[in-house]
Scaffold this motif. Structure first.
Motif, PDB file in Angstrom:
ATOM      1  N   GLY A 154       0.792  -1.225   0.000  1.00  0.00           N
ATOM      2  CA  GLY A 154       0.000   0.000   0.000  1.00  0.00           C
ATOM      3  C   GLY A 154       0.819   1.268   0.000  1.00  0.00           C
ATOM      4  O   GLY A 154       0.249   2.367   0.038  1.00  0.00           O
ATOM      5  N   SER A 155       2.129   1.160  -0.049  1.00  0.00           N
ATOM      6  CA  SER A 155       2.974   2.356   0.020  1.00  0.00           C
ATOM      7  C   SER A 155       2.901   3.150  -1.277  1.00  0.00           C
ATOM      8  O   SER A 155       2.554   2.633  -2.344  1.00  0.00           O
ATOM      9  N   ASP A 156       3.224   4.424  -1.190  1.00  0.00           N
ATOM     10  CA  ASP A 156       3.038   5.376  -2.280  1.00  0.00           C
ATOM     11  C   ASP A 156       4.342   5.545  -3.047  1.00  0.00           C
ATOM     12  O   ASP A 156       5.154   6.414  -2.732  1.00  0.00           O
ATOM     13  N   LEU A 157       4.542   4.712  -4.065  1.00  0.00           N
ATOM     14  CA  LEU A 157       5.724   4.837  -4.905  1.00  0.00           C
ATOM     15  C   LEU A 157       5.385   5.643  -6.160  1.00  0.00           C
ATOM     16  O   LEU A 157       4.236   5.678  -6.604  1.00  0.00           O
ATOM     17  N   SER A 158       6.398   6.247  -6.738  1.00  0.00           N
ATOM     18  CA  SER A 158       6.187   7.105  -7.905  1.00  0.00           C
ATOM     19  C   SER A 158       5.873   6.277  -9.154  1.00  0.00           C
ATOM     20  O   SER A 158       6.186   5.087  -9.227  1.00  0.00           O
ATOM     21  N   TYR A 159       5.283   6.954 -10.119  1.00  0.00           N
ATOM     22  CA  TYR A 159       4.984   6.298 -11.400  1.00  0.00           C
ATOM     23  C   TYR A 159       5.083   7.300 -12.536  1.00  0.00           C
ATOM     24  O   TYR A 159       4.580   8.422 -12.460  1.00  0.00           O
ATOM     25  N   THR A 214       2.456   1.135 -14.033  1.00  0.00           N
ATOM     26  CA  THR A 214       1.604   1.805 -13.047  1.00  0.00           C
ATOM     27  C   THR A 214       1.853   1.255 -11.653  1.00  0.00           C
ATOM     28  O   THR A 214       2.006   2.004 -10.685  1.00  0.00           O
ATOM     29  N   TYR A 215       1.853  -0.060 -11.557  1.00  0.00           N
ATOM     30  CA  TYR A 215       2.256  -0.705 -10.314  1.00  0.00           C
ATOM     31  C   TYR A 215       3.687  -1.206 -10.501  1.00  0.00           C
ATOM     32  O   TYR A 215       3.940  -2.080 -11.337  1.00  0.00           O
ATOM     33  N   ILE A 242       6.033  -3.519  -5.911  1.00  0.00           N
ATOM     34  CA  ILE A 242       4.710  -3.436  -5.317  1.00  0.00           C
ATOM     35  C   ILE A 242       3.861  -4.632  -5.741  1.00  0.00           C
ATOM     36  O   ILE A 242       3.106  -5.200  -4.941  1.00  0.00           O
ATOM     37  N   ARG A 267       2.037  -7.211  -3.322  1.00  0.00           N
ATOM     38  CA  ARG A 267       0.588  -7.470  -3.402  1.00  0.00           C
ATOM     39  C   ARG A 267       0.312  -8.964  -3.482  1.00  0.00           C
ATOM     40  O   ARG A 267      -0.594  -9.478  -2.819  1.00  0.00           O
TER      41      ARG A 267
END
Length: 450
Positions: A421-426, A433-434, A438, A442
């Motif tokens: 659930g962490s906020d990584l850049s894209y 996207t993921y 991540i 998941r």
């Protein structure tokens, strides 16, 4: 009142970090600092030697971070070409190779690592080179310039792979000879197989499961082949990449307590457990694993610099503790990037964890973006808690540094679900996207929830 005396044995990463940090905290009038270095250089990058050999870095001096003169400007006395021969712990003195006796109030032992050299006949022959000092790099460069065309690299760890890569890039025929079934034993076998295949596809000959029996030489005592039980591999250059052990001969002879790894036993302030006026840091010192708390010896420059800084801080009067290691590291061979952190499955099993693994395959960029290369990410997690225990990455350009995100998550004690659930850049030029790390988390968290 005379200044307190700090004596440092060893002038590379750990030793000079300790000296520099102690000087930041205490002026010359309060602390006199002397560093003994047996070689001609201090603060040089041993990790950069393969890239100098490969002409990726053309200037030898670019591998030297700071010179003795620069340290002298900070009132740190550096004596190159000066070998410490003996430590008298009772008297608080060190005797040099020239017979000079130097006193100390605090001593930092930073003697570094010792390249592993198995008892193989001919290993001291002409044409056989280690990769430890800048002089080693100069010797290998000279051999290539003199016409060496066939090289055998012994060992498949970081240095072995890097040397095979750069020699192959310089046009040599390269054979890697391993006693192990696969290169990169720091990885799980399924990930090591990817590395082995990629090296073979590059044109590097991989000879696995073959302990070396002899270095064959010609009439002049110069290497001509490497012999194993399976055959003989002709060469005019042999490079040793068999790993590093702690260089503790001086410490052991003096009576400093060694730990179970064979390195100097220190507490988390880098202070010797047997002699509190002595500190040890870098490849000669034992440390502990961040996850298991068990004693560890991992020879990496990142650890050496941090441990030296801890020792220098304590000597300088500031509280500091070394927080342990995860063994985070990365390298490359050709275009393939290889990285790992935390526990492999074998290490997790030895530590008593009940664990599961998940491996996903993806791309380094958005699949439609030019230059998207394959990447494989493997995670090791604890069955009961879901805590991340380890990560391994093998893939194309842009893969390797993703290991730092996993290392940070493991360092912080995150679970697979929390990390997922962490906020990584894209952005398409950098990742799907993921991001693959991540996606792996998941998958691991879904399995855990299931």
């Amino acid at each position: 009142m005379s200044a307190e005396r700090l004596l440092v044995i060893g002038g590379d990463a750990a030793g000079m970090s300790a000296a520099a940090q102690a000087r930041r905290l205490r002026p010359a009038g309060d602390l006199a600092i002397t560093v003994l270095e047996q070689g001609p250089d201090v603060s040089f990058s041993a990790c950069g030697i393969p890239y100098w050999v490969g002409d990726v870095v053309s200037d030898r001096d670019a591998l030297i971070a700071r010179t003795p003169g620069q340290f002298a400007a900070q009132d740190i006395g550096v004596r190159t070409g000066t070998r410490a021969e003996a430590i008298d712990l009772d008297a608080g003195t060190v005797t040099t190779g020239a017979g000079e006796v130097l006193g100390y109030d605090a001593l930092v032992v930073a003697t570094g690592g010792r390249p592993l050299r198995p008892p193989v006949p001919g290993l001291d022959a002409g044409g056989v080179h280690g990769v430890h000092r800048l002089a080693d790099g100069a010797d290998i460069r000279a051999a290539v310039a003199a016409g060496a065309r066939r090289a055998v690299v012994l060992g498949g760890g970081y240095i072995g792979l890097e040397m095979a890569d750069v020699l192959h890039a310089r046009g040599l025929q390269v054979t890697v000879v391993l006693a192990d079934p696969l290169p990169m034993t720091q990885l799980d076998p399924d990930m090591g197989e990817r590395v082995c295949k990629a090296m073979g596809d590059m044109g590097i000959e991989m000879q696995t499961d073959q302990p070396v029996r002899e270095i064959e030489t010609d009439a002049d005592g110069v290497v001509r082949a490497v012999r194993t039980d399976a055959g003989s591999y002709p060469c005019d250059l042999v490079v040793l990449g068999l790993g590093m052990g702690p260089e503790v001969a001086l410490a052991e002879a003096a009576g400093l307590q060694l730990g179970v790894t064979g390195a100097v036993d220190v507490d988390r302030t880098q202070r010797s457990r047997s002699h509190p006026e002595v500190f040890a840091a870098g490849d000669c010192a034992q440390t502990h694993h961040r996850l298991t708390g068990e004693a560890a010896h991992i020879a990496l420059g990142t650890h050496a610099n941090k441990q030296g800084r801890v020792a220098g801080s304590v000597i300088g009067g500031r509280a500091a503790r070394f927080a342990g290691v995860l063994g985070t590291a990365l390298t490359k061979v050709g275009e393939l990037e290889i990285a790992r952190t935390g526990l492999s499955t074998a290490e997790a099993e030895r530590a008593g964890y009940e664990f599961r693994t998940e491996t996903i395959e993806g791309t380094t960029r958005a699949g439609y973006y030019p230059g998207a290369d394959p990447i494989a990410v493997k995670l090791v997690s604890d069955v009961g808690s879901g805590q991340l225990l380890g990560g391994q990455i093998v893939g194309g350009p842009g893969s390797g540094k993703r290991i730092d995100v996993l290392a940070t998550a493991i360092w912080a004690g995150m679970t697979a679900e929390e990390f997922a659930g962490s906020d990584l850049s894209y952005a398409p030029p950098f990742s799907p996207t993921y991001d693959p790390v991540i996606v792996a988390a998941r998958v691991a968290s879904r399995v855990e929830q299931g």
